[in-house]
Write an enzyme that holds these catalytic residues in place. Sequence first.
Site: not given
Lengths: 425, 252
Positions: A214, A218, A242-243, A286
């Site tokens: 923040h 981005s 959108k998320d 894994e």
Amino acid sequence: MSSAPQWKNPVIRWVDDRLPIFTYMDHEYQQFPMPRNLNYFWNFGALASIVLVVMVVTGIMLAMQYTPHVDHAFDSVERIMRDVNYGWLLRYIHMNGGSMFFIVVYIHMFRGLYYGSYKAPRELLWMLGVVILLLMMATAFMGYVLPWGQMSYWGATVITNLFSAIPIVGDWIVTLLWGGFSVDNPTLNRFFSLHYLMPFILIAVVGLHVVALHVSKSNNPDGIEMKGPQDSVPFHPYFTAKDSVGVGVFLLFFAFFVFYAPNFFGEPDNYIEANPLQTPPHIVPEWYFLPFYAILRSVTIDFFFIPAKLMGVLLMFGSILILFILPWLDTAKVRSARYRPIFKYIFWIFLFDCIVLGWVGAKPAEGHYLIIGQIATAYYFVHFLLVLPILGKVETPLPLPASIAEPVTGGGGGPGATAAKMEKS
Amino acid sequence: MWKAIKTLAGAALLGLASPALAAGGVEIPKQEWSFQGPFGTYDRAAMQRGLQVYKEVCAGCHSVGLLHYRNLADLGYTADQIRAFAAENEVEDGPNGEGEMFMRPARASDRFVKPFPNDNAARAGNNGALPPDLSLMAEARVGGSNYLYALLVGYTDPPAGSEVMDGMSYNKYFPGHQIGMPPPLSDEGVEYADGTKATVEQQAIDITTFLTWASEPNMEERKAMGLKVMLFLLVFTGLLIAVKRKIWANGH
């Protein structure tokens, strides 16, 4: 857009004057400017935080029913599967959630690699992400030990034994990890304790990751900074919406495995209770550890005074630690691969190299698998230590668009128009 | 970047498509199962026959320690039938008021009684080999149900040139091919209560169905819930896409 809101509700105003949580939320999750050109690869950070919450919630529920004791752990997991109300659902969500977490985070990281999200001013943001990856790996490894199946036991034995390669203090560290002289009840107990603790440290580091995000805002597919309000849209409603689309699609993917292929990512051997007297024919970690396992096993000869085993361990940890200095290894000033004609291909070669390492990690370390693994390991480090530093000096980047708004709105010709076309492809 | 997804999906599909191989490198043939696919359920009649095979053939050596008698309600038995079935076995209980342990008939709430009191007794009674617990067999072996079926019908004469040790049998699908368990099934080895002809293949299908249920008794509930969850998420995601489009329509 960034003006402080006036709260009409007197209770909210009273609270906000004393503890500005409403102003904070408004500022960071409502007004917060996001580049308007983000594609769906920017969903994966939000997805990772959702998986983290799902893992913590299901994990706390499972811990209420699980018994961390070598005589009861395996049976208590089966009791969760058979007799606890919706226990099978909780356990399958948690078990597959581990794989989902790594899928989401690996895509998140490769997105960062492609669009140069680790470059100034986001170096600390990236480094905190690497810390998160390390914490995730430690948590996942210890979680896999808890069902006390054959792979749990033998995986724990192999991985903890790695620390014995460290000169002088190695054996002491291994004894400390085990709480004794082999993987046994004290090991299971401390792994359970740490498996419960680490996610909360993880949440704290995720908090720092978000704070750092923040501050620097981005990155975006063009890799250029926002220059004004025409380049950004507020987080809400644009990116909440959108998320949410990403979350819906991701939950479909997640639910498919939970309900229709719950053991797809697992090993059949882990449905056999741990037996210290019987080694399984192939011990494999894994899937999300396979590339690192391949690097570990690629060293077969001693390097001067460094024994092969120690060298393997150093390379394995080095393959992650090298990510910390990536912002300085990549000398290119241009961030996004969109405007780096050579790096664009280098990226895909590197991704392919990582997939090859994962494939080799699942195979026995012998014959041509070993040789392929050694070549892939060498290339992994060559990519970071030679290709990226040199490429930044010799590559001629394409001209960058003047602003984010230009290619998005299609205004102006030249490179902006090209970028707009590329985004749709 | 979409290439990345395609590449990874391709790799995942390759992993899915590759046939399960036994440790000896023999391909395990796939069977048609009542419980396969997203809508598959356990064939109740096959499970009941499978329970009979377990009781008459397997139970002499193999435990199913994670099953309780009460779980047999899933097979379609009534509470009275389960009580009667359980009561055929004796379990140790106690201590009573005098501090003594005592034997009593098993109840529905008891776990299936094991054939041997401990692993050493099991080895002593089986030529040194330990018959594994069968509760999770369908999940604990590569190939799952197909492997169990293949193993049960996979007993053949050893091919020319391969030696089989004393007390061992040759099995096409067992890792290493030498198995301590003699061929457990024979034609008409059991007499099915429902009149089904008890071929080796039929018994193998029935016991495999029973053991697959034993491994995952909640599979039917899981798939039924999965259908509802997937349908909900499909509609919900459709709505989210519509909302996103509406919001972004004036965003550019």
